[in-house]
Scaffold this active site. Sequence first.
Site, mmCIF file in Angstrom:
data_model
loop_
_atom_site.group_PDB
_atom_site.id
_atom_site.type_symbol
_atom_site.label_atom_id
_atom_site.label_comp_id
_atom_site.label_asym_id
_atom_site.label_seq_id
_atom_site.Cartn_x
_atom_site.Cartn_y
_atom_site.Cartn_z
ATOM 1 N N ASP A 127 0.873 -1.173 0.000
ATOM 2 C CA ASP A 127 0.000 0.000 0.000
ATOM 3 C C ASP A 127 0.912 1.226 0.000
ATOM 4 O O ASP A 127 2.099 1.135 0.349
ATOM 5 C CB ASP A 127 -0.893 -0.042 1.244
ATOM 6 N N ASP A 130 0.036 5.122 1.030
ATOM 7 C CA ASP A 130 -0.091 6.038 2.171
ATOM 8 C C ASP A 130 -0.130 5.242 3.476
ATOM 9 O O ASP A 130 -0.938 4.332 3.650
ATOM 10 C CB ASP A 130 -1.361 6.873 2.033
#
Length: 410
Positions: A252, A254
Amino acid sequence: MRWDDFVGGITVRQCVIVLEDGVSASLPAESARSKALAPCGDRPFLAWLMREMQRFGVEEFVVLVSSCSAQLEDVIEQIRSFLPKQPEIILSTCPFSSGTGGALLNSEPLLQERFFFCHGEALFSGNLSRFLQQAREGNSVLVRSADCLSRYGNVRLQPDGEYVEDLYFEPARSSAVGFASSGIYIFDHSVFDHLIENCSLEKDVLPALVRNRNLRAVPLSGTFWDIGKMADDEIQALDVSGTLLRPAVFLDRDGVINRDHGWVGTRKRFEWESNVRETIARIADCGYHIFIVTNQSGIARGFYSERDLEHLMDWVIDSIREYGGNIDDWRYCPMHPEAIIEKYRGASMDRKPGPGMLLDLMKRWELCPSSCLMFGDQPSDMAAARAAGMEGVTVGPALLAELIASREGF
């Protein structure tokens, strides 16, 4: 916007591949077919080479051939079907027996300021971001340690260990240990100062670069295959897939790669997590594919555009390569059920917790779910991993750097 618009980037977007020993063979005849086009496992050997180069940012291939034919074009289309990204493939034909140097000179109008150059019959697998780190300007050759130079040519380095002092392309008479060429170069347009219409790269051009102290040597560990002297049945039986169909790490963005300040779509708001680029380099050195999969509802909310995001991610990936790491590929989903911008309003299986982005990458890169790991900071990341059949690892409070350091295999 072309990559050339990014000043100071290290990623090389173009690769020149020469078939045979220049362009002296007539490709339409089956007996003269380049070995690079021979089947290796379930696809032409050249498809494996291009697949590896795509991992490190190559978007365009210029293939040097002596002539073009329907047969050759059919093989190129077949190769496209095996590549995880759809590149531009340009066939550059040279109408005279010109050698590798002359063929390269003929293709000059097609070439970007910096480009990879390699022979289609040799394949090196390693973390090429380490090569990009050190080959920032001028001309460079990637060299590898060889435990028996009687099988390969010899690359002798100057005392500073940075530049090439001598190159020998014929096998050495002794079985000494030393450096051999991997067959991969990075050239800039200064190489054209040494090219004429009929010349050999190995016999004429590279020695001239060496004499002018304009050929840097970059040692790198990896696996090397050379099919130049193999019979077709040997090439067919060659098992490269065991090395090249790699395990993979999904990240992922952020909260894993950068601090989650909420809808980060510009460099100004992008703040790296501690030691994350060094950690990604460690993962790349261990031989993993590395992918980013990120929900980007900031686009749906009108905070930034898809072009803004793509511009930002070009910079992010190049910055990761600056540290010796790599991002093989990435996906984003701009959709959101409550989007302000209508075209992004709605549900999507690509939006995590949906597994769409992960499944697409797994299909395109031929990944086995049991060999994949997903690192994310949200329950939706873990749900997407489970739906894709892979293990999920939660980031937070421990950082990615700490989690990787604690796991076996890294």
